[in-house]
Each structure stands twice: as C-alpha cells, then as structure tokens.
Design an enzyme around this catalytic site. Structure first.
Site, PDB file in Angstrom:
ATOM      1  CG  HIS A  84       7.472  43.970  35.582  1.00 31.59           C
ATOM      2  ND1 HIS A  84       8.616  44.332  36.280  1.00 31.59           N
ATOM      3  CD2 HIS A  84       6.680  45.067  35.566  1.00 31.59           C
ATOM      4  CE1 HIS A  84       8.495  45.588  36.686  1.00 31.59           C
ATOM      5  NE2 HIS A  84       7.335  46.057  36.261  1.00 31.59           N
ATOM      6  CB  CYS A  94       1.488  48.244  22.068  1.00 24.14           C
ATOM      7  SG  CYS A  94       0.041  47.621  22.923  1.00 24.14           S
TER       8      CYS A  94
END
Length: 453
Positions: A75, A392
């Site tokens: 993250h 992606c």
C-alpha cells in the site's frame, strides 16, 4: 526546519527498498498507533510499521514515508508513487526496523532513490533549485498499445490530465472512502444518510471524468478487505474478523451478498449519477476479485437490474487477478467487455506467495514463467471473442523485458502510475518499432518456446 543544522556527514541509520524515488530532508514523526494519525503535521516525515487505506490523509501531508514492512507492491509503495512522495519500505528486511532505528522528532535525510535514510540534514538535499531554463517541448510517439494511468485521489486528476495517457485504466474508489466519506456504507444506511455515499462518490468520479474527458475512465468498484472496512466509522458492527482478510469477504463476493447488497447499490447509483445527471459518459466500471463465472453473472445481472447495463457507450471490465479468471476466461467472456490484469494479486495467487510478507518477498516476481503463461493464455482466449486485455501494475515500466513480452503477445493496453506514464509510452514505442523491424528484416529474436502451454 530552517534552523536545523546542515551536515556533510552521511551517517546511515536505516535502509530499505526504494519504493518511490526522491531526496528530501525533514523532521521525523513516528506513528505506531493509527488512532494518532490526526497528530501528523504537514511537511513531516512519516515513519511507521506499514500504511493502510485509512492512513491516506496523513500520507498526503508527508514529505517522505519510511516503513518497517512491505515490498514494491504494498500500500505505501503504490500510494506514494501516485502522490509523488519519496518512500522507502521494508526496512526490517534490510536491517533494523525504521520505527526502532529512527527516533521521533529528529531531522533526517531520506534518499528514496537508493533506499537510504541518513541522520541529519545532508547538504546536497538542501541545495536551492536552479533557475528555470528554456527547454524544447517534449513530444511523445503514438503507440498502438494504449497507455492508461492509475489514479486514486480525485484531486490529482486535473494535475495529471496533461500527461500523454489514453485515459484512466484503474480508478481506485477506496481513496474517496478514506479521505472524504470516513463512514461505513451500512452504518450510513442505518443512520439514514445513504445519500452521503452517493454524493461523495459521484463528486469524486465527476472530478476525474471531467478532467480526463473525452478519454475513458475505468472505475474499479470497492475492493476493501473486511479489516479495512472495519476501520471506517461504524464498521465494527458490520464486519467479520477474518484470519486471512486478503482471501476473505472482498470484491465481487460482497456485492450480491444479502448482508452488503444495499451498500453496493449506492455505488451503482453514484455511477449512474455521473453518467446520467452530469452527462459524463466516459465513466466505465470494473469488477474486482471475482472468483467464479456464476459470481460474475450475479453481479452483472444486479447491475443491469439497477440500471447499469453493458452497451456501446458503457463497458464492464473484469479484474483478472485470480487463476480462475484465466482458466475460465472463455466463460467469463460472456459477461464482460474486457479484462485488466491485476498483476500483483495474480502473481501472488499463482505462486502462492504473500506479496506483503518480507520473508518470501524475494519469490514474488511477475516475470515468473507461470505468470507469463497465464497472461499469454488470457490474451489469446479474450481476443477470440473480441474482448480487450489490459494490465494495471508497475511491472511493465519496471521491467522492459516484461513490457516487450506483453506487446509481443498482443496486450491491448497498459495502465501505470502517473510517474511512469511518459517513460512507459516511450518504451512501448521502442518495443513496437523493434517488433516491426524484426518482422521486416526477418532477423529478430526467436519466440520464447517456454510460453507454449
């Protein structure tokens, strides 16, 4: 900071993975408890164990970020690259953890290009910027492979709209929840304020679609894990405690579940508001973490019942991030217009390797033959039914040979973070030119026979 002592000594106090490049100096703020995020001030250097979606407001204030754990796809890495903030992750895997080695309140220099933290304000990091000089306008080649951009924060859409991208290939909805909404959708329904979800989501979608128009924007529906939903106000009442939230109640499995269906309908209403009320028809959607064909059918049927049906000007994509999406692509084709390969989760689930686990992070590699075979197979099966395939993730811009593999095997598009759009555009152009030259001369490299499955 202005009175901080500048030094030429380079005393290394922490090392880690260079997740987002840059060289900055500043005052350290160590935060171990998420409940203390509000104490973080603009321009400080955030040092923590690891970030999560609810840390985004603090991350946007940070001059740099340093974490104990994580790899290049965690993250902190993904968000920092999008925000353009220098970031070093995984210091614990390179020695002493940052939260132990770096004391709260001291001045440091973060060299995130090389993954090193120095004690004090290093002189080279304080050099004034050179006066602006006249440079030639930058030009970019046209590529047959479309280059899209990943985006999470709607406020950055206008800034990044000038980049030479063909649209937004992955818009992450989670940013809007953690930055603007803050409350669990079922809690807002229970307290009589479902319109807050619809209005806030729609406003975020509008910002991006308006900035990028007429280029397409592909929104990924919510893909929070239960542990992340629980962090939203009121979430405790509605979220289970799962031993492995990464493989639990997330993505498509929530949308049709009686316990969550009313919340998902709010997302659909927000999409319809942008397309119908605001007239921004360049908004399309993507279904994440869909485990079975039956699940895909349920979700697309539900969307149609709520007024979102596939058509000439509205496309529904599927995140191809589970091996089942690849193996059964011929059946998934019936319900979607195309796929976007989520290379992070696909690699993790193909290799059985937790991408956020420092102990096995060295095994995680999108270039692994098993992953490449899976991608090649998906492209072939999707194209047979006229479906498009994108990817992606950072792999194409990090590994030129991986980008070459994708282009040679017919990938329709790639979606990368804003900081690598220009580089990827030029690199893909070179790969395409090389392929054409090889075809013309007949002297190109032989195809990789290992890819035959």
């Amino acid at each position: 900071m202005e009175s901080a002592k500048i030094t030429t000594d380079r005393k290394v106090i922490a090392k880690g993975l260079p997740a987002s490049p840059g060289l900055v100096s500043g005052r350290v703020h160590v935060i171990l408890d998420p409940s203390r995020i509000d104490e973080f001030k603009d321009g400080e250097i955030l040092v923590t164990e690891m970030t999560a979606p609810d840390w985004v407001p603090a991350m946007k204030k940070a001059k740099a970020i340093v974490t104990d754990s994580g790899g290049m796809t965690c993250h902190a890495s993904i968000v920092s690259r999008e925000l353009g903030i220098p970031c070093i992750v995984g210091t614990k895997s390179r020695g002493e953890a940052a939260t132990t080695a770096i004391k709260d309140g001291i001045d440091v220099t973060v060299d995130a290009t090389n993954g090193v933290v120095y004690e004090g304000i290093i002189e080279s990091a304080k050099k004034p910027e050179a006066a602006a000089s006249v440079v030639a306008a930058e030009t970019f080649p046209v590529t047959g492979t479309k280059i899209y951009m990943n985006l999470g924060d709607p406020e950055l859409a206008e800034k990044y709209s000038v980049l030479p991208c063909d649209g937004i290939g992955l818009m992450r909805e989670e940013f809007i929840w953690t930055t603007y909404i803050h409350e669990h959708p079922l809690y807002l329904i229970k307290t009589g304020h479902p319109e807050k979800v619809v209005d806030q989501l729609a406003e975020g979608f509008r910002q991006v679609c308006q900035a990028m128009a007429p280029r397409p924007v592909t929104l990924r529906f919510s893909d929070f894990k239960s542990s992340e939903y629980r962090d939203l106000k009121g979430g405790d009442e509605f979220e289970p405690y799962e031993p492995s939230a990464l493989l639990g109640w997330r993505g498509a499995s929530r949308y049709y579940d009686p316990k969550y269906i009313e919340a998902f309908k709010l997302e659909i209403k927000a999409v319809r508001k942008v397309r119908e009320e605001f007239g921004l028809k360049n908004l399309h959607v993507m279904i994440p973490f869909c485990r079975s064909v039956e699940e895909c059918e349920k979700v697309t049927n539900l969307m149609a019942q709520e007024g979102l049906s596939r058509g000439k000007d509205f496309k529904v994509w599927l995140m191809a991030e589970i091996p089942a999406n690849i193996i059964l692509a011929d059946q998934f084709n019936k319900y979607v217009d195309g796929y976007s390969i989520g290379s992070n989760d696909l690699t993790m689930l193909t290799l059985g390797c937790d991408r956020d686990n420092d102990t096995v992070s060295h095994i995680f590699d999108e270039r692994n033959l098993a992953v490449r075979r899976a991608i090649k197979h998906l492209i072939e099966v999707a194209h047979k039914d006229g479906k498009t395939v994108s990817i992606c993730g950072q792999a194409p811009s990090v590994y030129p040979e991986f980008a070459e593999f994708l282009v040679k095997n017919g990938i329709d598009s790639m979606s990368v973070n804003p900081d690598t759009v220009k580089f990827t555009k030029k690199m893909v152009a070179q790969v395409e030119q090389r392929i054409m030259l090889d075809a013309l001369t007949g002297k190109g490299k032989a195809d990789d026979t290992d890819l035959i499955w």
